[in-house]
Design a protein around this motif. Structure first.
Motif, short mmCIF file in Angstrom:
data_model
loop_
_atom_site.label_atom_id
_atom_site.label_comp_id
_atom_site.label_asym_id
_atom_site.label_seq_id
_atom_site.Cartn_x
_atom_site.Cartn_y
_atom_site.Cartn_z
N PRO A 238 15.21 26.61 28.63
CA PRO A 238 16.22 25.66 28.18
C PRO A 238 17.27 25.43 29.24
CG PRO A 238 16.64 27.81 27.22
CD PRO A 238 15.34 27.92 27.95
N VAL A 239 17.76 24.23 29.36
CA VAL A 239 18.76 23.89 30.37
C VAL A 239 19.91 23.13 29.72
CG1 VAL A 239 19.20 22.60 32.47
CG2 VAL A 239 17.05 23.78 32.19
N GLU A 240 21.12 23.55 29.99
CA GLU A 240 22.29 22.80 29.55
C GLU A 240 22.36 21.49 30.31
OE1 GLU A 240 24.59 23.52 27.28
OE2 GLU A 240 23.72 25.43 26.68
N PRO A 241 22.87 20.42 29.71
CA PRO A 241 22.97 19.14 30.41
C PRO A 241 23.77 19.27 31.71
CG PRO A 241 23.41 18.86 28.07
CD PRO A 241 23.33 20.34 28.32
N ASN A 242 23.18 18.83 32.81
CA ASN A 242 23.84 18.83 34.12
C ASN A 242 24.32 20.22 34.55
OD1 ASN A 242 23.53 16.04 34.58
ND2 ASN A 242 25.31 15.63 33.27
N THR A 243 23.67 21.24 34.06
CA THR A 243 24.05 22.61 34.40
C THR A 243 22.78 23.36 34.78
OG1 THR A 243 25.93 22.58 32.89
CG2 THR A 243 25.11 24.74 33.57
N PHE A 244 22.69 23.79 36.05
CA PHE A 244 21.46 24.42 36.48
C PHE A 244 21.71 25.28 37.71
CE2 PHE A 244 21.73 20.18 38.30
CZ PHE A 244 21.52 20.40 39.65
N LEU A 245 20.70 26.07 38.06
CA LEU A 245 20.73 26.96 39.21
C LEU A 245 19.48 26.72 40.04
CD1 LEU A 245 21.56 29.60 40.80
CD2 LEU A 245 20.26 30.86 39.06
N THR A 246 19.62 26.63 41.35
CA THR A 246 18.47 26.56 42.24
C THR A 246 18.62 27.63 43.31
OG1 THR A 246 19.49 24.88 43.67
CG2 THR A 246 18.08 24.10 41.89
N CYS A 247 17.47 28.23 43.69
CA CYS A 247 17.46 29.27 44.71
C CYS A 247 16.42 28.92 45.76
CB CYS A 247 17.09 30.62 44.10
SG CYS A 247 18.20 31.17 42.78
N SER A 248 16.76 29.15 47.01
CA SER A 248 15.81 29.00 48.10
C SER A 248 15.79 30.30 48.89
CB SER A 248 16.21 27.84 49.01
OG SER A 248 17.39 28.15 49.74
N SER A 249 15.03 30.33 49.97
CA SER A 249 15.01 31.52 50.81
C SER A 249 16.37 31.82 51.41
CB SER A 249 14.01 31.33 51.95
OG SER A 249 12.70 31.31 51.46
N ASP A 250 17.21 30.79 51.54
CA ASP A 250 18.48 30.94 52.25
C ASP A 250 19.69 30.94 51.34
OD1 ASP A 250 16.86 28.87 54.46
OD2 ASP A 250 17.52 30.84 55.08
N SER A 251 19.63 30.22 50.24
CA SER A 251 20.88 29.96 49.52
C SER A 251 20.69 29.91 48.02
CB SER A 251 21.48 28.64 50.01
OG SER A 251 20.61 27.56 49.72
N MET A 252 21.83 29.92 47.35
CA MET A 252 21.91 29.78 45.90
C MET A 252 22.85 28.62 45.61
SD MET A 252 23.33 32.59 43.09
CE MET A 252 22.31 33.90 43.75
N THR A 253 22.45 27.74 44.70
CA THR A 253 23.29 26.60 44.31
C THR A 253 23.45 26.60 42.80
OG1 THR A 253 22.56 25.28 46.20
CG2 THR A 253 23.58 24.10 44.37
N ILE A 254 24.69 26.61 42.35
CA ILE A 254 25.01 26.59 40.92
C ILE A 254 25.75 25.29 40.62
CG2 ILE A 254 26.15 27.82 39.02
CD1 ILE A 254 26.23 30.29 40.95
N VAL A 255 25.24 24.54 39.68
CA VAL A 255 25.85 23.27 39.30
C VAL A 255 26.27 23.34 37.84
CG1 VAL A 255 25.54 20.78 39.07
CG2 VAL A 255 24.48 22.00 40.99
N LEU A 256 27.52 23.02 37.57
CA LEU A 256 28.07 23.06 36.21
C LEU A 256 28.66 21.70 35.85
CD1 LEU A 256 30.04 26.38 36.77
CD2 LEU A 256 27.92 26.20 35.48
#
Length: 574
Positions: A238-256
């Motif tokens: 489940p994902v909150e609207p426009n709220t998500f997390l992405t991970c790569s080998s280098d970084s973490m991105t959190i969008v709220l």
């Protein structure tokens, strides 16, 4: 040209191959009286190892001097192919190097252009679960000095698979001239997944529902370009609207989303990570983006996985109820075998609200021209001689310095899906081919070499796939330090993450010569067939030529016969 240290440039377009040593500070100024602007592309840059932006960089200024506004900066850790555009007809860039004894290399080209003049089908917005796109003029040659950007966005809670069905760009070392670059997300300033040129059929995968594709060309040579298709793959959870997390080998991105933060009773201005100096970028959304090993991120080994965890603390806005002050947003990137499980949850009064997504470590396999492993082979297929020594390197792109790469198993197959038959080069860290030589693990690289084997004589193409193990470099008893392990002892050495990566096809050079001969015949067959009048003309010309030759031969023979008779009579009379 290769200017030693700076220059004043006035041409409409120019390519520069720059080589600098230690303690350099060189300025290039581009200026021309025109109503056009300048596009500057650093298609290759190699700084001194481990250099930082503070000690070594390229700074680009939007104007005629280094006192003009800073347009951008390129450093050793720049995760993109930098493309910068001026706002007027002048631009300046300065390259500064530190004191390390190392030869730095850069390839940069620029050209003046009018922003309103753009080829048809050059970039755009692509939405929906799947679609196709191609380079300008495809399958005819693409235009010179093209810069096309396609932004792909699929439905929320999905990732993107991109496949180039046909791909033919100018081939050169390091893809410096014409290239296609693919990025995670909707930006071209970070998140580079890959860069490719030449002839290939590359595939790419994003870690979220956004991807950007760039085509950049110079003026030297043009080929048919590419045709590509993309498709979306649903992500679980489940994902909150426009709220998500992405991970790569280098970084973490959190969008709220602001609405989600408001539902928790907090203002976006009151957010921080474990390291309070790491603050978000606030637009319509609130975004934290940071390297995996920064901003106080906690790293932990859990069996055959690695987790990176950070926490967003929410300070109250002043009029919320007291129990909400204990609310925390916890972002966790869990690197499991062959994938990355991204866990995003909120603890509120000891109740966990989960948000999940998927991704993976970025591991790649490539061939190199020598055991210095400094010059990758970009051509595909890779044509080799039988028994030629091939140098292979598995690379991990990660900001975590405490990871080792170990090549556990490598298998060759004539099938891209690695069906039978197969041929083992390495199995459980043990060399199965007499020509295989492995190199000690080196940070984010696993290296080995081998000779092109007889397997290639029996099949037109061969692909190589390697199973790769990642270990914590602080663990002296890890799988990465054990080398060859027999079947009975495989379970005793720990590792933290395992995946596989492939490369190919490999072909013999004799097949390249056959292909070139076949292609030339096909090209000849494709040319327009001469008309009947042309055939009659050619036939008449040949007949006339042969007739003339016969007449000349007859005259020569008659002359020689006459000379021979005269000589004979002269001898008789004597």
């Amino acid at each position: 040209g290769a200017p030693r240290c700076g220059a004043s440039l006035h041409e409409l377009n120019k390519a520069l191959r720059i080589e600098l040593n230690a303690n350099a500070s060189c300025t290039w100024q581009i200026q021309r009286s025109t109503n056009q602007t300048i596009r500057l592309i650093f298609s290759y840059f190699k700084f001194a190892p481990s250099s930082s932006c503070e000690t070594e960089s390229i700074k680009v200024y939007d104007g005629p001097s280094a006192h003009s506004p800073l347009l951008g900066q390129v450093c050793n850790n720049t995760d993109a192919v930098p493309v910068l555009e001026s706002s007027s007809d002048s631009l300046t860039f300065v390259i500064t190097t530190n004191s390390v004894d190392f030869t730095r290399n850069f390839f940069v080209f620029y050209y003046f252009f009018s922003p309103e003049s753009k080829p048809e089908n050059c970039g755009g917005q692509l939405t929906g679960p799947n679609g196709t796109f191609s380079s300008p003029n495809y399958p005819e040659p693409y235009p010179a000095f093209a810069y096309c950007v396609w932004h792909i966005q699929t439905p929320k809670n999905s990732k993107i698979n991109l496949k180039f069905q046909d791909f033919f760009l100018e081939l050169d070392k390091n893809c410096q001239l014409d290239f296609t670059a693919v990025y995670n997300g909707l930006t071209t300033t970070t998140g580079l997944i890959g860069k490719v040129c030449g002839r290939a059929q590359p595939t790419f995968e994003s870690s979220s529902n956004a991807m950007t594709v760039v085509l950049a060309t110079d003026s030297s040579s043009s080929y048919r370009g590419f045709s590509a298709q993309y498709s979306s793959v649903p992500l679980p959870g489940p994902v909150e609207p426009n709220t998500f997390l992405t991970c790569s080998s280098d970084s973490m991105t959190i969008v709220l989303s602001k609405s989600y933060l408001a539902s928790l009773g907090y203002d976006e201005a009151h957010l921080q990570l474990i390291d309070p100096s790491c603050r978000p970028v606030i637009t319509d959304l609130v975004t934290f983006s940071f390297p995996l090993t920064s901003c106080g991120t906690i790293k932990k080994e859990e069996g055959h996985s690695i987790t990176y965890t950070n926490i967003i603390s929410l300070s109250s806005t002043g009029n919320v109820i007291t129990h909400q002050k204990n609310t925390e947003i916890i972002a966790k990137c869990k690197m499991e075998n062959n994938s990355t499980l991204e866990v995003f949850y909120v603890t509120r009064n000891n109740v966990i609200q989960n948000i999940t997504a998927m991704g993976r470590y970025n591991v790649s396999l490539a061939f190199y021209s020598s055991d210095s492993f400094s010059e990758p082979i970009h051509q595909s297929p890779y044509y080799v001689d039988l028994n030629q020594t091939l140098f292979a390197q598995v690379s991990l792109q990660s900001s975590d310095p405490n990871l080792l790469v170990f090549v556990d198993t490598c298998t060759a197959s004539p099938q891209p899906d690695f069906g039978s038959p197969t041929y083992d080069l390495i199995r459980s860290g043990c060399n199965k081919d007499d020509t295989v030589v492995t190199y000690p693990p080196l940070e984010h690289h696993g290296r080995f070499r081998f000779n092109a084997f007889r397997f290639l004589q029996s099949f037109p193409s061969v692909y190589l796939q390697c199973d790769v193990v990642l270990c914590d470099s602080n663990n002296s008893n890890s799988r990465c330090t054990k080398g060859c392990i027999s079947r009975q002892k495989r379970a005793i050495s720990p590792y933290t993450w395992k995946t596989n990566t492939a490369v190919g096809p490999i072909r013999l050079k004799r097949d390249l010569r056959s292909a070139e001969h076949s292609e030339s015949l096909t090209k000849a067959d494709a040319e327009e067939t001469p008309s009947l009048q042309q055939y009659n003309f050619y036939t008449f010309a040949v007949v006339v030529l042969i007739s003339n030759i016969l007449i000349v031969v007859a005259v020569i023979l008659k002359h020689h016969k006459h000379q021979a008779g005269y000589s004979y009579q002269k001898i008789q009379s004597s």
